[in-house]
Design a protein around this motif. Structure first.
Motif, short mmCIF file in Angstrom:
data_model
loop_
_atom_site.label_atom_id
_atom_site.label_comp_id
_atom_site.label_asym_id
_atom_site.label_seq_id
_atom_site.Cartn_x
_atom_site.Cartn_y
_atom_site.Cartn_z
N ASP A 134 8.23 98.27 34.15
CA ASP A 134 6.88 98.85 32.97
C ASP A 134 5.82 98.44 33.97
O ASP A 134 4.96 99.73 33.78
CB ASP A 134 6.82 97.63 31.93
N GLY A 190 4.32 101.83 34.14
CA GLY A 190 3.52 102.68 33.03
C GLY A 190 2.35 102.47 33.56
O GLY A 190 2.14 102.40 34.69
N THR A 221 13.98 103.77 30.92
CA THR A 221 13.48 103.50 29.65
C THR A 221 13.88 103.62 27.82
O THR A 221 13.28 102.80 27.10
CB THR A 221 11.85 104.38 29.21
#
Length: 188
Positions: free
Chosen positions: A74, A78, A135
């Motif tokens: 992440d 991200g 994801t």
């Protein structure tokens, strides 16, 4: 940062000598994650296997890495690190991992009759597929309650299904455009 310094047994000021704040530390951690993924991908490319097998293993490794390192993954992909371009080590590590992946997909596509001009689209479609699967799993969106599947089965099937489209070649994609009545915007 102070907590982290205490946890690893250094002075509270030590991290500030190595990193430009918390985001710099996070960028270094994310770069390490990409380097770890790149090392896995490098080993795949070094194997004496057919191009399609390497592409499969490359995509599967991405999804498995995401599953095994959820927080790190992440951080790597991200929005937590703003201004990624300010961290050359992070950019370089991410590109290294991506280029290893892209080369495996490219080799499989070329063997299946795809022209060089179509490779950027094929590579981005493969990237979208592997990242989408990863994801969806990490956000606990798979499996859908009304369509129960085992996650490992879904990963294997999804990658194989995508790679079968590459293996079918550009002519098959063009024939699908006729069925769908959607003219191809970019010639494969």
């Amino acid at each position: 940062m102070r907590y982290l310094a205490r946890a690893v047994g250094v002075s509270e000021a030590a991290p500030s000598r190595h990193f430009a704040g918390k985001e710099g530390l996070l960028a270094a951690i994310a770069a390490d994650g990409f380097n770890e993924l790149a090392a896995l991908r490098t080993r795949i490319l070094a194997c004496d296997e057919p191009a399609m097998t390497k592409a499969y293993r490359m995509m599967r490794t991405y999804v498995e890495f995401a599953q095994q390192h959820k927080g790190l993954f992440d951080l790597m992909v991200g929005p937590r690190i703003v201004g990624r371009e300010c961290y050359p080590e992070l950019v370089e590590a991410g590109l290294k991992s991506f280029h290893l992946f892209a080369s495996s997909v490219q080799d499989a596509a070329l063997e299946s009759g795809w022209q060089k001009r179509a490779l950027p689209l094929v590579i981005h479609a493969a990237w979208s597929m592997e990242h989408g699967v990863a994801t969806l799993i990490l956000s606990d969106r798979v499996p859908q309650v009304t369509y129960s599947v085992r996650v490992d089965q879904m990963i294997h099937f999804s990658i194989r299904m995508f790679l079968s489209a590459i293996a079918a070649g550009p002519e098959h994609l063009e024939s699908l455009d006729l069925v769908l009545d959607t003219p191809a915007k970019v010639k494969a």
